[in-house]
Design a protein around this motif. Structure first.
Motif, PDB file in Angstrom:
ATOM      1  N   ASP A 160      40.991  44.577  39.210  1.00  0.00           N
ATOM      2  CA  ASP A 160      40.662  43.158  39.274  1.00  0.00           C
ATOM      3  C   ASP A 160      39.150  43.005  39.392  1.00  0.00           C
ATOM      4  O   ASP A 160      38.398  43.911  39.049  1.00  0.00           O
ATOM      5  CB  ASP A 160      41.410  42.459  40.421  1.00  0.00           C
ATOM      6  CG  ASP A 160      41.109  43.066  41.792  1.00  0.00           C
ATOM      7  OD1 ASP A 160      40.065  43.759  41.929  1.00  0.00           O
ATOM      8  OD2 ASP A 160      41.888  42.852  42.736  1.00  0.00           O
ATOM      9  N   GLU A 161      38.701  41.850  39.919  1.00  0.00           N
ATOM     10  CA  GLU A 161      37.268  41.549  39.992  1.00  0.00           C
ATOM     11  C   GLU A 161      36.481  42.552  40.824  1.00  0.00           C
ATOM     12  O   GLU A 161      35.256  42.637  40.709  1.00  0.00           O
ATOM     13  CB  GLU A 161      37.054  40.144  40.572  1.00  0.00           C
ATOM     14  CG  GLU A 161      37.630  39.025  39.729  1.00  0.00           C
ATOM     15  CD  GLU A 161      39.057  38.657  40.133  1.00  0.00           C
ATOM     16  OE1 GLU A 161      39.737  39.506  40.784  1.00  0.00           O
ATOM     17  OE2 GLU A 161      39.487  37.535  39.820  1.00  0.00           O
ATOM     18  N   SER A 178      33.155  42.110  28.670  1.00  0.00           N
ATOM     19  CA  SER A 178      33.762  41.228  29.673  1.00  0.00           C
ATOM     20  C   SER A 178      35.048  40.613  29.136  1.00  0.00           C
ATOM     21  O   SER A 178      35.254  40.534  27.920  1.00  0.00           O
ATOM     22  CB  SER A 178      32.780  40.123  30.064  1.00  0.00           C
ATOM     23  OG  SER A 178      31.578  40.666  30.554  1.00  0.00           O
ATOM     24  N   HIS A 216      33.228  35.270  38.819  1.00  0.00           N
ATOM     25  CA  HIS A 216      34.628  35.496  39.184  1.00  0.00           C
ATOM     26  C   HIS A 216      35.359  34.175  39.404  1.00  0.00           C
ATOM     27  O   HIS A 216      36.562  34.084  39.141  1.00  0.00           O
ATOM     28  CB  HIS A 216      34.713  36.361  40.443  1.00  0.00           C
ATOM     29  CG  HIS A 216      34.264  37.768  40.218  1.00  0.00           C
ATOM     30  ND1 HIS A 216      34.041  38.652  41.262  1.00  0.00           N
ATOM     31  CD2 HIS A 216      33.991  38.454  39.083  1.00  0.00           C
ATOM     32  CE1 HIS A 216      33.652  39.820  40.764  1.00  0.00           C
ATOM     33  NE2 HIS A 216      33.607  39.724  39.444  1.00  0.00           N
ATOM     34  N   MET A 250      35.923  38.640  34.415  1.00  0.00           N
ATOM     35  CA  MET A 250      35.484  39.918  34.978  1.00  0.00           C
ATOM     36  C   MET A 250      34.384  40.465  34.071  1.00  0.00           C
ATOM     37  O   MET A 250      34.582  40.578  32.855  1.00  0.00           O
ATOM     38  CB  MET A 250      36.650  40.915  35.058  1.00  0.00           C
ATOM     39  CG  MET A 250      37.764  40.487  35.987  1.00  0.00           C
ATOM     40  SD  MET A 250      39.126  41.710  36.065  1.00  0.00           S
ATOM     41  CE  MET A 250      39.844  41.524  34.422  1.00  0.00           C
ATOM     42  N   LYS A 291      40.523  37.505  33.180  1.00  0.00           N
ATOM     43  CA  LYS A 291      41.532  38.242  33.937  1.00  0.00           C
ATOM     44  C   LYS A 291      42.926  37.786  33.542  1.00  0.00           C
ATOM     45  O   LYS A 291      43.221  36.590  33.479  1.00  0.00           O
ATOM     46  CB  LYS A 291      41.318  38.023  35.442  1.00  0.00           C
ATOM     47  CG  LYS A 291      42.280  38.824  36.313  1.00  0.00           C
ATOM     48  CD  LYS A 291      42.074  38.527  37.778  1.00  0.00           C
ATOM     49  CE  LYS A 291      43.089  39.258  38.640  1.00  0.00           C
ATOM     50  NZ  LYS A 291      42.961  38.914  40.067  1.00  0.00           N
ATOM     51  N   THR A 294      35.438  41.842  48.119  1.00  0.00           N
ATOM     52  CA  THR A 294      35.189  40.941  47.003  1.00  0.00           C
ATOM     53  C   THR A 294      33.783  40.382  47.168  1.00  0.00           C
ATOM     54  O   THR A 294      33.147  40.539  48.216  1.00  0.00           O
ATOM     55  CB  THR A 294      36.196  39.782  46.986  1.00  0.00           C
ATOM     56  OG1 THR A 294      35.992  38.978  48.171  1.00  0.00           O
ATOM     57  CG2 THR A 294      37.633  40.291  46.974  1.00  0.00           C
ATOM     58  N   ASN A 338      29.912  36.237  42.111  1.00  0.00           N
ATOM     59  CA  ASN A 338      30.959  35.431  42.730  1.00  0.00           C
ATOM     60  C   ASN A 338      31.256  34.195  41.881  1.00  0.00           C
ATOM     61  O   ASN A 338      32.425  33.810  41.707  1.00  0.00           O
ATOM     62  CB  ASN A 338      30.532  35.016  44.140  1.00  0.00           C
ATOM     63  CG  ASN A 338      31.652  34.351  44.920  1.00  0.00           C
ATOM     64  OD1 ASN A 338      32.795  34.821  44.904  1.00  0.00           O
ATOM     65  ND2 ASN A 338      31.343  33.255  45.595  1.00  0.00           N
ATOM     66  N   ASP A 362      33.737  44.868  39.635  1.00  0.00           N
ATOM     67  CA  ASP A 362      32.355  44.384  39.564  1.00  0.00           C
ATOM     68  C   ASP A 362      31.621  44.570  40.886  1.00  0.00           C
ATOM     69  O   ASP A 362      30.419  44.856  40.902  1.00  0.00           O
ATOM     70  CB  ASP A 362      32.331  42.904  39.166  1.00  0.00           C
ATOM     71  CG  ASP A 362      32.750  42.683  37.720  1.00  0.00           C
ATOM     72  OD1 ASP A 362      32.702  43.638  36.934  1.00  0.00           O
ATOM     73  OD2 ASP A 362      33.120  41.543  37.384  1.00  0.00           O
TER      74      ASP A 362
END
Length: 369
Positions: free
Chosen positions: A239-240, A208, A153, A158, A211, A358, A150, A243
């Protein structure tokens, strides 16, 4: 720094062969090889400390390891991602970089030495000794990793390669200020970790990236048993939450107690997809309801697993042979995982990215409270 196993099986060398510009760092042991570099435990002769050295593959690479070529552009990208995450305690820290004057030579990233074992090795050790992780242990590990992801992000990064090989365990028992370190007082002498003191750190930032604005991102061409369905389908709309899918796979690994990937071993994308959808979305309905599905190439849509019509007919007919309930829940029944825990697992392993949790949403679930 993550220590993982070379996919090619060529990671047999234990001695580092380094160029003269790496004379400051004395190699002590080869920790392993990942997709884009080898990792060594080394002694920093200037700062008098143990470090981890990641050798990024240039054309100067020798020895037959099947490593992804890392030019200066890739090296700088990985450095930028690590520096962006520098203030996050659960991310392995970048200490320095050694970039050659000649672009064809190997580059080196100098990382903090975060521990002697990665999460894959720890899971396999526990499986060998038939010591399954309790739900409370899984919750504690997942909360620590979820908080770390978290925070990553939150910087706009990412990770794109969340898997057990990229999680390093540090129980505080190694003396990192001695070239030949001795265990600190209180350490368990048989090599076992002090489990109550383990800190989990995230490494492996080789692919990695920051974004991009908008839904389109660069295509991720590397597939593992921890790759999200949208990446297995070669979608650039992600998107994230790719992960958090990886975290869901990791959670399933911990709960299964086998030490092996839930959707692995890493094989062809088609075989990984077959295993994934059989468990999380047997009819492929959820992924097909995703808005980004229309943008996936027909070639990859055709590789989605097909239904067994005879089995579907038996289910529709109400036969005694029909499979009851959610296949993911059957794999992790109530006696293994509570309703609160299953809410997190199923929310992370959601094939439709728009419905997937998320990291922040997962941390708000009752299981983590």
């Amino acid at each position: 720094m993550a220590a993982s196993t070379s996919r090619s099986g060529g990671g047999h060398r234990n001695q580092a062969v380094w160029p003269g510009y790496m004379a400051r760092y004395e190699p002590l042991a080869r920790l392993g090889a990942g997709m884009n570099g080898e990792v060594f435990k080394a002694w920093d002769t200037k700062e008098k400390r143990i470090v981890a050295v990641k050798r990024l593959s240039g054309t100067g690479t020798t020895g037959g390891d099947d490593l992804i070529f890392s030019g200066l552009q890739e090296v700088w990208r990985e450095c930028r991602c690590l520096r962006t995450c520098a203030g996050i305690p659960s991310v392995v820290k970048l200490l320095d970089k050694v970039v050659p004057k000649v672009n064809s030579d190997d580059s080196f990233l100098i990382m903090e030495y975060a521990g002697r074992l990665n999460l894959r090795g720890y899971m396999q050790r526990r499986a060998h000794r038939r010591r399954r992780f309790s739900e409370a242990e899984v919750c504690r590990i997942m909360k620590e990793l979820m908080e770390g992801v978290n925070s990553v992000h939150g910087t706009g990064i990412m990770h794109l390669d969340i898997r057990p090989e990229n999680v390093i365990l540090d129980d505080g028992t190694e003396d990192k200020t001695e070239r030949r370190p001795k265990n600190k007082k209180g350490a368990i002498q048989d090599g076992e970790l002090k489990e109550d003191d383990i800190v989990y750190k995230i490494g492996g930032f080789g692919i990695s990236q920051k974004k991009e604005r908008g839904p389109k991102q660069p295509e991720v061409t590397i597939a593992t048993a921890y790759s999200a369905p949208e990446l297995l389908l070669h979608s650039c709309e992600y998107d994230e939450r790719v992960d958090t899918w990886g975290l869901g796979c990791l959670m399933a690994d911990l709960l299964s107690g086998t030490g092996m990937p839930t959707f692995g071993p890493d094989d062809s994308e088609e075989k990984i997809m077959s295993k994934v959808f059989r468990v999380v979305d047997p009819k492929c309905k959820e992924i097909k309801d995703w808005a980004g599905y229309s943008g996936i190439a027909a070639e990859w849509k055709s590789k989605l697993p097909r239904q067994n019509k005879s089995k579907l007919g038996r289910i529709a007919a109400g036969s005694k042979t029909k499979l009851l309930g959610d296949p993911l829940r059957r794999r992790f029944p109530f006696w293994r995982l509570s309703s609160a825990g299953f809410e997190v697992l199923s929310g992370l392993l959601e094939s439709n990215p728009a419905k997937r949790l998320t990291a922040a949403e997962a941390l708000d679930k009752p299981w983590f409270q």
